[in-house]
Scaffold this motif. Sequence first.
Motif, PDB file in Angstrom:
ATOM      1  N   ASP A  73      78.016 -26.178 -26.243  1.00  0.00           N
ATOM      2  CA  ASP A  73      78.893 -25.575 -27.256  1.00  0.00           C
ATOM      3  C   ASP A  73      78.679 -24.072 -27.412  1.00  0.00           C
ATOM      4  O   ASP A  73      79.121 -23.472 -28.390  1.00  0.00           O
ATOM      5  CB  ASP A  73      78.676 -26.250 -28.615  1.00  0.00           C
ATOM      6  CG  ASP A  73      79.181 -27.679 -28.634  1.00  0.00           C
ATOM      7  OD1 ASP A  73      80.066 -27.996 -27.815  1.00  0.00           O
ATOM      8  OD2 ASP A  73      78.684 -28.471 -29.449  1.00  0.00           O
ATOM      9  N   LYS A  90      81.821 -22.191 -28.127  1.00  0.00           N
ATOM     10  CA  LYS A  90      82.645 -22.674 -29.231  1.00  0.00           C
ATOM     11  C   LYS A  90      82.634 -21.616 -30.336  1.00  0.00           C
ATOM     12  O   LYS A  90      81.601 -20.999 -30.579  1.00  0.00           O
ATOM     13  CB  LYS A  90      82.046 -23.987 -29.747  1.00  0.00           C
ATOM     14  CG  LYS A  90      83.008 -24.878 -30.483  1.00  0.00           C
ATOM     15  CD  LYS A  90      82.317 -26.203 -30.814  1.00  0.00           C
ATOM     16  CE  LYS A  90      83.193 -27.009 -31.776  1.00  0.00           C
ATOM     17  NZ  LYS A  90      82.548 -28.262 -32.160  1.00  0.00           N
ATOM     18  N   TYR A  91      83.715 -21.430 -31.006  1.00  0.00           N
ATOM     19  CA  TYR A  91      83.863 -20.502 -32.146  1.00  0.00           C
ATOM     20  C   TYR A  91      84.077 -19.033 -31.748  1.00  0.00           C
ATOM     21  O   TYR A  91      84.175 -18.183 -32.622  1.00  0.00           O
ATOM     22  CB  TYR A  91      82.674 -20.567 -33.121  1.00  0.00           C
ATOM     23  CG  TYR A  91      82.323 -21.958 -33.563  1.00  0.00           C
ATOM     24  CD1 TYR A  91      83.271 -22.780 -34.178  1.00  0.00           C
ATOM     25  CD2 TYR A  91      81.040 -22.481 -33.363  1.00  0.00           C
ATOM     26  CE1 TYR A  91      82.953 -24.066 -34.572  1.00  0.00           C
ATOM     27  CE2 TYR A  91      80.713 -23.765 -33.755  1.00  0.00           C
ATOM     28  CZ  TYR A  91      81.673 -24.553 -34.361  1.00  0.00           C
ATOM     29  OH  TYR A  91      81.358 -25.819 -34.745  1.00  0.00           O
ATOM     30  N   ALA A 106      89.756 -19.147 -31.746  1.00  0.00           N
ATOM     31  CA  ALA A 106      90.302 -20.319 -32.428  1.00  0.00           C
ATOM     32  C   ALA A 106      90.460 -21.458 -31.416  1.00  0.00           C
ATOM     33  O   ALA A 106      90.572 -21.216 -30.209  1.00  0.00           O
ATOM     34  CB  ALA A 106      91.656 -19.964 -33.034  1.00  0.00           C
ATOM     35  N   ASP A 107      90.467 -22.695 -31.910  1.00  0.00           N
ATOM     36  CA  ASP A 107      90.613 -23.850 -31.018  1.00  0.00           C
ATOM     37  C   ASP A 107      91.845 -23.657 -30.146  1.00  0.00           C
ATOM     38  O   ASP A 107      92.953 -23.478 -30.641  1.00  0.00           O
ATOM     39  CB  ASP A 107      90.788 -25.145 -31.837  1.00  0.00           C
ATOM     40  CG  ASP A 107      89.482 -25.551 -32.481  1.00  0.00           C
ATOM     41  OD1 ASP A 107      88.431 -25.072 -32.022  1.00  0.00           O
ATOM     42  OD2 ASP A 107      89.532 -26.334 -33.449  1.00  0.00           O
ATOM     43  N   ARG A 108      91.620 -23.707 -28.846  1.00  0.00           N
ATOM     44  CA  ARG A 108      92.669 -23.391 -27.890  1.00  0.00           C
ATOM     45  C   ARG A 108      93.935 -24.230 -28.079  1.00  0.00           C
ATOM     46  O   ARG A 108      95.044 -23.715 -28.025  1.00  0.00           O
ATOM     47  CB  ARG A 108      92.096 -23.604 -26.479  1.00  0.00           C
ATOM     48  CG  ARG A 108      92.922 -22.982 -25.430  1.00  0.00           C
ATOM     49  CD  ARG A 108      92.322 -22.978 -24.055  1.00  0.00           C
ATOM     50  NE  ARG A 108      93.385 -22.547 -23.184  1.00  0.00           N
ATOM     51  CZ  ARG A 108      93.764 -21.284 -23.059  1.00  0.00           C
ATOM     52  NH1 ARG A 108      93.106 -20.346 -23.688  1.00  0.00           N
ATOM     53  NH2 ARG A 108      94.784 -20.950 -22.298  1.00  0.00           N
ATOM     54  N   GLU A 109      93.735 -25.498 -28.332  1.00  0.00           N
ATOM     55  CA  GLU A 109      94.879 -26.408 -28.471  1.00  0.00           C
ATOM     56  C   GLU A 109      95.841 -25.938 -29.561  1.00  0.00           C
ATOM     57  O   GLU A 109      97.054 -26.056 -29.429  1.00  0.00           O
ATOM     58  CB  GLU A 109      94.386 -27.827 -28.793  1.00  0.00           C
ATOM     59  CG  GLU A 109      93.664 -28.502 -27.635  1.00  0.00           C
ATOM     60  CD  GLU A 109      94.524 -28.559 -26.371  1.00  0.00           C
ATOM     61  OE1 GLU A 109      95.684 -29.003 -26.478  1.00  0.00           O
ATOM     62  OE2 GLU A 109      94.043 -28.131 -25.301  1.00  0.00           O
ATOM     63  N   THR A 110      95.280 -25.411 -30.643  1.00  0.00           N
ATOM     64  CA  THR A 110      96.124 -25.007 -31.776  1.00  0.00           C
ATOM     65  C   THR A 110      96.861 -23.698 -31.505  1.00  0.00           C
ATOM     66  O   THR A 110      97.806 -23.361 -32.208  1.00  0.00           O
ATOM     67  CB  THR A 110      95.285 -24.821 -33.053  1.00  0.00           C
ATOM     68  OG1 THR A 110      94.376 -23.717 -32.839  1.00  0.00           O
ATOM     69  CG2 THR A 110      94.465 -26.058 -33.382  1.00  0.00           C
ATOM     70  N   ARG A 112      84.315 -15.133 -36.680  1.00  0.00           N
ATOM     71  CA  ARG A 112      84.476 -16.565 -36.441  1.00  0.00           C
ATOM     72  C   ARG A 112      83.189 -17.151 -35.861  1.00  0.00           C
ATOM     73  O   ARG A 112      82.700 -18.183 -36.325  1.00  0.00           O
ATOM     74  CB  ARG A 112      85.638 -16.847 -35.483  1.00  0.00           C
ATOM     75  CG  ARG A 112      85.754 -18.318 -35.120  1.00  0.00           C
ATOM     76  CD  ARG A 112      86.855 -18.568 -34.102  1.00  0.00           C
ATOM     77  NE  ARG A 112      88.164 -18.502 -34.681  1.00  0.00           N
ATOM     78  CZ  ARG A 112      88.761 -19.530 -35.302  1.00  0.00           C
ATOM     79  NH1 ARG A 112      88.141 -20.681 -35.411  1.00  0.00           N
ATOM     80  NH2 ARG A 112      89.964 -19.400 -35.796  1.00  0.00           N
ATOM     81  N   GLY A 153      82.650 -20.761 -37.219  1.00  0.00           N
ATOM     82  CA  GLY A 153      84.041 -21.216 -37.251  1.00  0.00           C
ATOM     83  C   GLY A 153      84.664 -21.267 -38.637  1.00  0.00           C
ATOM     84  O   GLY A 153      85.809 -21.692 -38.793  1.00  0.00           O
ATOM     85  N   THR A 203      87.997 -16.568 -40.117  1.00  0.00           N
ATOM     86  CA  THR A 203      88.704 -16.078 -38.957  1.00  0.00           C
ATOM     87  C   THR A 203      89.455 -14.809 -39.351  1.00  0.00           C
ATOM     88  O   THR A 203      89.765 -14.610 -40.512  1.00  0.00           O
ATOM     89  CB  THR A 203      89.653 -17.180 -38.419  1.00  0.00           C
ATOM     90  OG1 THR A 203      90.300 -16.693 -37.269  1.00  0.00           O
ATOM     91  CG2 THR A 203      90.675 -17.598 -39.443  1.00  0.00           C
TER      92      THR A 203
END
Lengths: 333, 327
Positions: free
Chosen positions: A312, A315-316, A319-323, B102, B107, B110
């Motif tokens: 991970d 991670k962070y 932003a979450d790629r999918e979104t 972020r 997280g 942002t």
Amino acid sequence: MKIEDKKRVLREMVLHRRFEERCYQAYIERKIGGFLHLYPGQEACCNGVMEAARPGHDYVITGYRDHVHAIKCGADPKAVMAELYGKETGSSKGRGGSMHIFDGDKRFMGGYALVGGPFPLAAGIAKAIQLKGGDEIAICFLGDAANNQGVFHETLNMAALWKLPVLFVCENNLYGIGTSIERSTAVVHQHKRVAAYNIPADECDGQDIEIVYEAARKAVDHVRSGNGPYFLELMTYRYRGHSMSDSRGYRSREEEELWKQRDPIFILRDRLIKDGAMTMADFETLEKETDAYIENEVIKFSEESPEPRVEDLEKYVFADRETQLPWLTGKAA
Amino acid sequence: MANIMYWEAIQRAHDEEMARDPLVICMGEDIGVAGGTYKATKGLYEKYGPLRVMDTPISEGGFTGLGIGASFLGVRPIIEIMSVNFAWLAMDQMFNSAAKVRYMSGGQLTAPCVFRSAGGAAHQLGAQHSARMEKVFMGIAGLRVVTPSNPKQAYGLLKSAIRCDDPVFINEHELMYNMKGEVPDGEYFHPLEGSEVARSGTDVTLFGYNISVHWCLKAAEILDKQYGISAEVIDLYSLAPLDREGIKKSVSKTHRAVIAEEDEAPVGVGSEVIAIINEECFFELDAAPVRVHSALVPQPYNHTLEKAAIPDHEDVVKAVLKLFGKA
């Protein structure tokens, strides 16, 4: 302040003191890495101001001496300690460390490690409040030395110009790292520097929580009523060095002892004892209970929590790629 | 399709997004009452008022930080930094706050803000008003960097940047605001990642971005007509991240590469593209890739010296001819 509130705050301040002292020990034991800036001596500042504000409702931002501010806003001490241990259960999932405690749910908008960096961020939070029309205020806690950065003046100018709902709290502990304020700053009393921006400013004793509370009430009321920014300077002292690698060679032991005679916790404790609201035995019990809580819950939780997974690592960052795919690929609906 | 100028395309993206979402605001020096140095915010102050179209004091670090702080609460600020040279003063906030918040909050927070800034050498603006600084921005974790080469991209990239939850830096060019081009009449979102084939070819790939795409296109024309060399032009509108797949695909087809940038060579787009070629498709190469770039000097004021410092399409042609052993 009401007696019941004073007793509650004393309990909180003892937790804040013992939490920080336990951090010191954990650092020596190498359980905590990096830089560690501790708060003992200054507890009445954060507690006095936040008693006059609404923790968890108002937005708070500060520098790297941030553990106590986070906890006062409502962050779980276990999550804060776990962050110092670098654990996945930490308040920033082990990615931030001591200088970057965050709790978005409690509106603790973080600790930042560039001196003065939070000034414009606080004004921006106030700008967002202004746009959204809420009754929250932004509170920016920083030390005296931050006021020698350019953004201090840039921010005061914009906050006054646009009447932003932001309270600047200057915890004047007389030292910027290892340089005394007399040796770094032409004007020792920081509230005087604010006058040029037409921002109301006040200075008071930062060791007696009741004095801080009264001054802060006036400050918070001013800002919440839509009158624009306010600057409150609290005269205080940090007992320990700037960070852990500081041997305090720049100041005398006599000066330190003098300040310790006006310890914020003892001032409140002695007043409560004098008023018959508690006994010395009660206080000793409180300290023991606090230490037991820190050891049995806070430290235990931090020790037993898992490390972040190396998978991970990235991670962070974004932003979450999918979104975000519609904007990253241009395939918006 | 409307044939509009680059600045009009940027203005239209602002206007549409501000009309859609009351939390989209814009801020910067002279962007309101004065309408913007390059007219990119013309008419917005009259339409949306001073709370949402903020004429800021000349305090780049301060107002950039203020915009970032507002974005923590869901405001979507479009922060114009009049000239990229002034962005040095704002970089602490852009890099230490926006790009890192972020990550260092695990997280929780942002910074969905857009930074727009005009860079590039214009006409004798001297050392402190002519910088190209894309090299600085494209190496920062947590920051996206895009750079439009035409009005369609200028419109569509800004639209996507405003909607994206990541901070995005948009590198514009002082000489391009009056450039005309086709922009779709309907809403259009240009991808923030990837690259575009601006001209298809088979013998060599010319990589450009922003203004250097136009040098490459002009060079490709000359190479085709005068030398019979078929050049492919790749528009690297996204500098962070760079399009590894797109770079690999084109070089695997043409086996030769020239990278043209207005920036100075050390630590730049050219070096990054060549590194990607080495990593992704080294054995596809028939010749060592070549960089076309500025001289490593503070931009001179004198017109002749300025021209000598900055490359153009002729330098791209020369580089290609050298690559083919024709010069």
